[in-house]
Design an enzyme around this catalytic site. Sequence first.
Site, short mmCIF file in Angstrom:
data_model
loop_
_atom_site.label_atom_id
_atom_site.label_comp_id
_atom_site.label_asym_id
_atom_site.label_seq_id
_atom_site.Cartn_x
_atom_site.Cartn_y
_atom_site.Cartn_z
N LYS A 238 0.71 -1.35 -0.28
CA LYS A 238 -0.15 0.15 -0.05
C LYS A 238 1.44 1.18 0.06
O LYS A 238 0.27 2.15 -0.40
CB LYS A 238 -1.41 -0.47 1.18
CG LYS A 238 -2.39 -1.31 1.65
CD LYS A 238 -2.72 -1.29 -0.27
CE LYS A 238 -3.08 -2.61 -0.16
NZ LYS A 238 -3.09 -3.44 0.24
N TYR B 297 -12.68 -14.48 2.58
CA TYR B 297 -11.10 -13.84 3.35
C TYR B 297 -11.04 -13.23 4.72
O TYR B 297 -11.93 -13.69 5.39
CB TYR B 297 -12.02 -12.63 2.26
CG TYR B 297 -10.90 -11.27 3.34
CD1 TYR B 297 -10.07 -10.52 2.41
CD2 TYR B 297 -11.45 -11.12 4.60
CE1 TYR B 297 -9.54 -9.13 2.78
CE2 TYR B 297 -9.67 -9.56 5.14
CZ TYR B 297 -8.98 -9.48 4.22
OH TYR B 297 -7.88 -8.63 4.63
N TYR C 27 -2.67 -12.33 2.89
CA TYR C 27 -2.81 -12.28 1.54
C TYR C 27 -1.16 -13.27 0.72
O TYR C 27 -1.48 -13.89 0.11
CB TYR C 27 -2.19 -10.75 0.91
CG TYR C 27 -3.51 -9.84 1.55
CD1 TYR C 27 -4.46 -9.45 0.00
CD2 TYR C 27 -3.72 -9.06 2.34
CE1 TYR C 27 -5.35 -9.16 0.77
CE2 TYR C 27 -4.57 -8.48 2.92
CZ TYR C 27 -5.81 -8.50 1.56
OH TYR C 27 -6.23 -7.69 2.23
C1 LIG Z 1 -3.51 -4.85 0.31
C2 LIG Z 1 -2.59 -6.42 0.22
C3 LIG Z 1 -2.74 -7.41 -0.79
C4 LIG Z 1 -3.71 -7.44 -2.56
O1 LIG Z 1 -3.01 -6.12 -3.14
P1 LIG Z 1 -4.75 -5.21 -3.89
O2 LIG Z 1 -3.77 -4.76 -4.25
O3 LIG Z 1 -5.46 -4.55 -2.45
O4 LIG Z 1 -5.56 -6.41 -4.58
C5 LIG Z 1 -2.02 -8.55 -1.08
N1 LIG Z 1 -0.84 -8.68 0.34
C6 LIG Z 1 -0.68 -7.16 1.20
C7 LIG Z 1 0.13 -8.08 2.22
C8 LIG Z 1 -2.35 -6.60 1.36
O5 LIG Z 1 -2.15 -5.79 2.58
#
Ligand SMILES: *Cc1c(COP(=O)(O)O)cnc(C)c1O
Length: 338
Positions: free
Chosen positions: A49, A264, A290
Amino acid sequence: MNLARFPRVRLGHMPTPLEPMENLSRHLGGPKLWIKRDDCTGLSSGGNKTRKLEYLMAEALAQGADTVITQGATQSNHARQTAAAAAKLGLACHILLEDRTGYTDPAYTQSANVLMDKLHGATVSRRPGGADMQAEMETLAEELRNSGKRPYVIPGGGSNPVGALGYVGAALELVNQASEIGLRIDHVVHATGSAGTQAGLVTGLVALNSGIPVLGIGVRAPREKQEANVLALAQRTADHLGLPKDTIRAEHVRANCDYVGQGYGIPTQGMVDAVKLLAEKEGILLDPVYSGKGMAGLIDLIGQGHFKPEENVVFIHTGGAVGLFGYPSAFDLPAEAA
Ligand SMILES: *Cc1c(COP(=O)(O)O)cnc(C)c1O
């Protein structure tokens, strides 16, 4: 394509390293696995992010905002990095956390990312699972405007054409790094959620005419929906960049959503195994929501013979290891010695 004409504030440590994973490649018997360390972007322990926030926060400042609002799941890495960015730039930060899992373990509800949101001085409030979080943010923005504040609303995951510019930049960075070390990248694989990371990568790699395919491993939505979300955002991002209209086509967008499990943020055995394997073979921490599921997908696809042994596959580590501390009971850890 001229990324430099978009306002950007520096928040992260870039370029992030591109490293071989020799032990894991040997353990799995090929392909040649590489890792792009976007978990090392620096800001409040890092993550994907940060790249998006460099463009989003620049827009907030350009608009004269004094406050940012964003939303995410309870253990949102995006919320944590937004809170840190706001702190650094002297903006107030309001975070709305959606309870997507129903977990009541205080480690999950109060520690890890939530602890850090609060350490960065953000105002945190909660919403039930399934709430219309965009509408909740708009309502809060209206209240803040009525009390004389100037709020800037950042969508969940920072995923809009402005935030996705961060991953257009990451695509340029990756292609440059590969050419410096003479690496031919055959595939890029990463975890995909709110779609901004994949949309930015695809836009950048297509605009460079790199021929490098990107595979997103889904963590929430089914494949058709995920691919449609990524395609739509990539097309809007290309438009924002001034690229010709048909630059991004459906064939550029591939997602595999077979590794979500029950939903999720809900652990899977594959995620647990992948987190442990990377920790033990490479000394790298993935995250439970993720990158752990993304790597579980990559490992399973390798087992299915999806990649040729001589191919180079780059896994983008999108960060999130802080979230491990929100899931202490998900990992059956080895017994302690006497
Ligand atoms: C938000 C996030 C993702 C996914 O990225 P997007 O741009 O939302 O698809 C992947 N890995 C981590 C650790 C994240 O925080």
